[in-house]
Design a protein around this motif. Structure first.
Motif, PDB file in Angstrom:
ATOM      1  N   LEU A   8       0.824  -1.229   0.000  1.00 52.35           N
ATOM      2  CA  LEU A   8       0.000   0.000   0.000  1.00 52.35           C
ATOM      3  C   LEU A   8       0.852   1.270   0.000  1.00 52.35           C
ATOM      4  O   LEU A   8       0.387   2.332   0.401  1.00 52.35           O
ATOM      5  N   ARG A   9       2.093   1.188  -0.462  1.00 56.33           N
ATOM      6  CA  ARG A   9       2.992   2.348  -0.369  1.00 56.33           C
ATOM      7  C   ARG A   9       2.534   3.551  -1.182  1.00 56.33           C
ATOM      8  O   ARG A   9       2.998   4.655  -0.948  1.00 56.33           O
ATOM      9  N   LEU A  10       1.617   3.342  -2.139  1.00 58.32           N
ATOM     10  CA  LEU A  10       1.179   4.479  -2.949  1.00 58.32           C
ATOM     11  C   LEU A  10       0.057   5.263  -2.290  1.00 58.32           C
ATOM     12  O   LEU A  10      -0.375   6.296  -2.796  1.00 58.32           O
ATOM     13  N   ALA A  11      -0.452   4.774  -1.159  1.00 64.37           N
ATOM     14  CA  ALA A  11      -1.495   5.503  -0.431  1.00 64.37           C
ATOM     15  C   ALA A  11      -0.920   5.978   0.900  1.00 64.37           C
ATOM     16  O   ALA A  11      -0.203   5.240   1.567  1.00 64.37           O
ATOM     17  N   HIS A  12      -1.232   7.211   1.251  1.00 59.38           N
ATOM     18  CA  HIS A  12      -0.638   7.778   2.471  1.00 59.38           C
ATOM     19  C   HIS A  12      -1.714   8.316   3.403  1.00 59.38           C
ATOM     20  O   HIS A  12      -2.816   8.643   2.968  1.00 59.38           O
TER      21      HIS A  12
ATOM     22  N   GLU B 240      -5.745   4.952   5.484  1.00 57.13           N
ATOM     23  CA  GLU B 240      -6.667   4.560   6.546  1.00 57.13           C
ATOM     24  C   GLU B 240      -8.012   4.146   5.936  1.00 57.13           C
ATOM     25  O   GLU B 240      -8.582   3.116   6.314  1.00 57.13           O
ATOM     26  N   VAL B 241      -8.473   4.949   4.985  1.00 58.25           N
ATOM     27  CA  VAL B 241      -9.754   4.656   4.332  1.00 58.25           C
ATOM     28  C   VAL B 241      -9.671   3.311   3.607  1.00 58.25           C
ATOM     29  O   VAL B 241     -10.565   2.469   3.720  1.00 58.25           O
ATOM     30  N   LEU B 242      -8.569   3.103   2.892  1.00 60.51           N
ATOM     31  CA  LEU B 242      -8.430   1.858   2.131  1.00 60.51           C
ATOM     32  C   LEU B 242      -8.517   0.632   3.047  1.00 60.51           C
ATOM     33  O   LEU B 242      -9.115  -0.379   2.689  1.00 60.51           O
ATOM     34  N   SER B 243      -7.940   0.761   4.242  1.00 60.39           N
ATOM     35  CA  SER B 243      -7.968  -0.396   5.139  1.00 60.39           C
ATOM     36  C   SER B 243      -9.396  -0.684   5.583  1.00 60.39           C
ATOM     37  O   SER B 243      -9.743  -1.836   5.846  1.00 60.39           O
ATOM     38  N   HIS B 244     -10.245   0.363   5.668  1.00 63.08           N
ATOM     39  CA  HIS B 244     -11.644   0.135   6.034  1.00 63.08           C
ATOM     40  C   HIS B 244     -12.467  -0.393   4.876  1.00 63.08           C
ATOM     41  O   HIS B 244     -13.446  -1.116   5.071  1.00 63.08           O
ATOM     42  N   LEU B 245     -12.054  -0.044   3.640  1.00 62.90           N
ATOM     43  CA  LEU B 245     -12.792  -0.542   2.473  1.00 62.90           C
ATOM     44  C   LEU B 245     -12.779  -2.061   2.438  1.00 62.90           C
ATOM     45  O   LEU B 245     -13.729  -2.701   2.004  1.00 62.90           O
ATOM     46  N   ARG B 246     -11.706  -2.624   2.956  1.00 62.79           N
ATOM     47  CA  ARG B 246     -11.601  -4.078   2.894  1.00 62.79           C
ATOM     48  C   ARG B 246     -12.592  -4.759   3.844  1.00 62.79           C
ATOM     49  O   ARG B 246     -12.764  -5.976   3.783  1.00 62.79           O
ATOM     50  N   ASP B 247     -13.212  -3.961   4.725  1.00 67.04           N
ATOM     51  CA  ASP B 247     -14.228  -4.530   5.623  1.00 67.04           C
ATOM     52  C   ASP B 247     -15.605  -4.601   4.964  1.00 67.04           C
ATOM     53  O   ASP B 247     -16.518  -5.217   5.509  1.00 67.04           O
TER      54      ASP B 247
ATOM     55  N   ALA C  86     -16.549   7.153   6.131  1.00 67.33           N
ATOM     56  CA  ALA C  86     -15.903   8.242   6.868  1.00 67.33           C
ATOM     57  C   ALA C  86     -16.037   8.008   8.372  1.00 67.33           C
ATOM     58  O   ALA C  86     -15.069   8.171   9.128  1.00 67.33           O
ATOM     59  N   THR C  87     -17.199   7.591   8.789  1.00 60.40           N
ATOM     60  CA  THR C  87     -17.429   7.310  10.212  1.00 60.40           C
ATOM     61  C   THR C  87     -16.548   6.146  10.674  1.00 60.40           C
ATOM     62  O   THR C  87     -15.907   6.214  11.723  1.00 60.40           O
ATOM     63  N   ALA C  88     -16.517   5.092   9.846  1.00 57.10           N
ATOM     64  CA  ALA C  88     -15.711   3.928  10.209  1.00 57.10           C
ATOM     65  C   ALA C  88     -14.232   4.292  10.319  1.00 57.10           C
ATOM     66  O   ALA C  88     -13.499   3.752  11.146  1.00 57.10           O
ATOM     67  N   ALA C  89     -13.809   5.249   9.489  1.00 53.50           N
ATOM     68  CA  ALA C  89     -12.403   5.659   9.508  1.00 53.50           C
ATOM     69  C   ALA C  89     -12.125   6.654  10.632  1.00 53.50           C
ATOM     70  O   ALA C  89     -11.000   7.143  10.765  1.00 53.50           O
ATOM     71  N   GLY C  90     -13.147   6.980  11.413  1.00 58.20           N
ATOM     72  CA  GLY C  90     -12.959   7.820  12.589  1.00 58.20           C
ATOM     73  C   GLY C  90     -13.093   9.303  12.328  1.00 58.20           C
ATOM     74  O   GLY C  90     -12.820  10.109  13.206  1.00 58.20           O
ATOM     75  N   SER C  91     -13.508   9.692  11.105  1.00 56.45           N
ATOM     76  CA  SER C  91     -13.694  11.112  10.792  1.00 56.45           C
ATOM     77  C   SER C  91     -15.020  11.298  10.063  1.00 56.45           C
ATOM     78  O   SER C  91     -15.047  11.453   8.850  1.00 56.45           O
ATOM     79  N   PRO C  92     -16.117  11.279  10.838  1.00 58.48           N
ATOM     80  CA  PRO C  92     -17.449  11.295  10.212  1.00 58.48           C
ATOM     81  C   PRO C  92     -17.655  12.452   9.233  1.00 58.48           C
ATOM     82  O   PRO C  92     -18.470  12.355   8.321  1.00 58.48           O
ATOM     83  N   ARG C  93     -16.923  13.550   9.425  1.00 62.47           N
ATOM     84  CA  ARG C  93     -17.174  14.709   8.548  1.00 62.47           C
ATOM     85  C   ARG C  93     -16.296  14.681   7.300  1.00 62.47           C
ATOM     86  O   ARG C  93     -16.392  15.564   6.449  1.00 62.47           O
TER      87      ARG C  93
END
Lengths: 208, 150
Positions: free
Chosen positions: A122-126, A131-138, A151-158
């Protein structure tokens, strides 16, 4: 062919007749180089293309794992140039390293695989995007989530827009399922591979 | 770059070996290459060394003799796009030239390097490189059948 008499000490006309190697020879030599580079541990990025129902996909892997999946609409040549700049210019078409990824994608597109089991780089994502990408896998096969829910799952609802950006710049589409993120009103929204490709993937996953 | 190796070594497995080793070395060394380097000249320099290695190996394999025959390359590989007509005659004519002439012709005409850079790779002056290439071309015009491609 021109008929101007050649300059006797200029050899361009003569040497121009020496043929380039034919396709078979070039392919053979290229494969030999790729194998030798892999063995010497100096093949930093291996790539190949794969024909799929959403068009040819470019697959690229470092020694750590799959680093890039790209749609034709992203322009494969440009993607390779970027990989050479950002990862390493020691980059060759070398399908062997991508055998497993190609096989699993083939199974996915024929409805025989719902989960990818591949090492990812995942070195091309920072930062937040990663963080978002790791949640997409869920988000499981055949289901969807809204940008707001991610956004909520990633801890930043806004950070709904930032989730949109993370999806749009996902270096590993299909494998990291940004296509499962849709608008809160149920419309499918944008996609790095185009809305048509997103629809194709969601339809595929909805087919039992 | 394969044409460059073939021009120096003939359309042989030795040329393919030189080509492979050139790119393998280049990949190995690339991270240390300065950003403002002349990549083309750098690659030809590596190819030159690899071709010289192949020439030495050929000499070692050969049986020592006082008179080295000028041996045209006849061991082209099957499927290498070199039919036994005008093109193959041109390879043969090229291979019959002295090594230095083959090298200058390959690096100047096929790799496109100016004579100043060819001279840096081979040693000697740009004038000498230009002369070697001109002599080689003049011989080629005599030994290679003139006229249209047949």
């Amino acid at each position: 062919m021109t008929t101007t008499p050649p300059n006797p000490v200029d050899g361009d006309d003569l040497l121009g007749r020496l043929p380039e190697a034919d396709q078979a020879t070039q392919t053979r030599l290229h494969a030999r180089l790729a194998a030798a580079a892999e063995q010497a541990g100096i093949l930093d990025v291996a790539y190949r293309t794969l024909d799929t129902p959403v068009g040819p996909l470019l697959l690229a892997a470092t020694e750590h794992g799959l680093v890039r999946v790209a749609y034709a609409s992203e322009d494969h040549d440009k993607v390779l140039d970027r990989l050479a700049e950002t990862v390493s210019s020691r980059l060759l078409r070398a399908p062997a390293r991508l055998d497993d990824a190609a096989r699993q994608l083939g199974e996915y597109f024929t409805g025989r695989r719902s989960l990818f089991d591949l090492p990812l780089d995942l070195r091309l994502a920072h930062g937040f995007r990663r963080e978002v990408l790791s949640h997409l896998r869920d988000i499981g096969y055949g289901t969807t989530a809204s940008y707001a829910a991610v956004a909520t799952a990633a801890g930043s609802p806004r950070a709904v827009r930032a989730v949109g950006t993370a999806c749009a710049t996902n270096p590993l589409p299909v494998v990291v399922p940004c296509h499962r993120v849709i608008r809160s009103d149920g419309t499918i929204g944008h996609y790095v591979g185009g809305a048509e490709a997103k629809k194709t993937l969601l339809t595929l996953e909805a087919t039992p | 770059m394969l044409r460059v190796c073939r021009a120096v070594l003939g359309p042989t497995t030795a040329a393919e070996d030189a080509w492979s080793e050139t790119f393998l070395s280049a990949m190995q060394a690339y991270p240390a290459l300065r950003a403002d380097s002349n990549v083309e000249a750098w690659l030809v320099t590596i190819a030159h060394r690899k071709a010289v290695d192949q020439l030495r190996a050929e000499t070692r394999r050969a049986i020592p003799t006082d008179n080295l025959p000028e041996r045209p390359a006849t061991d082209g590989l099957p499927g290498d796009g070199l039919p036994g007509d005008g093109q193959s005659q041109l390879w043969n004519a090229l291979h019959a030239l002295p090594v230095k002439q083959r090298q200058t012709i390959a690096y100047h005409y096929l790799a496109g390097l100016p004579y100043a850079e060819v001279a840096q790779i081979l040693g000697g002056s740009p004038q000498a490189a230009r002369r070697a290439a001109a002599d080689g071309i003049a011989t080629l015009r005599k030994t290679y059948p003139k006229g249209e491609d047949r």
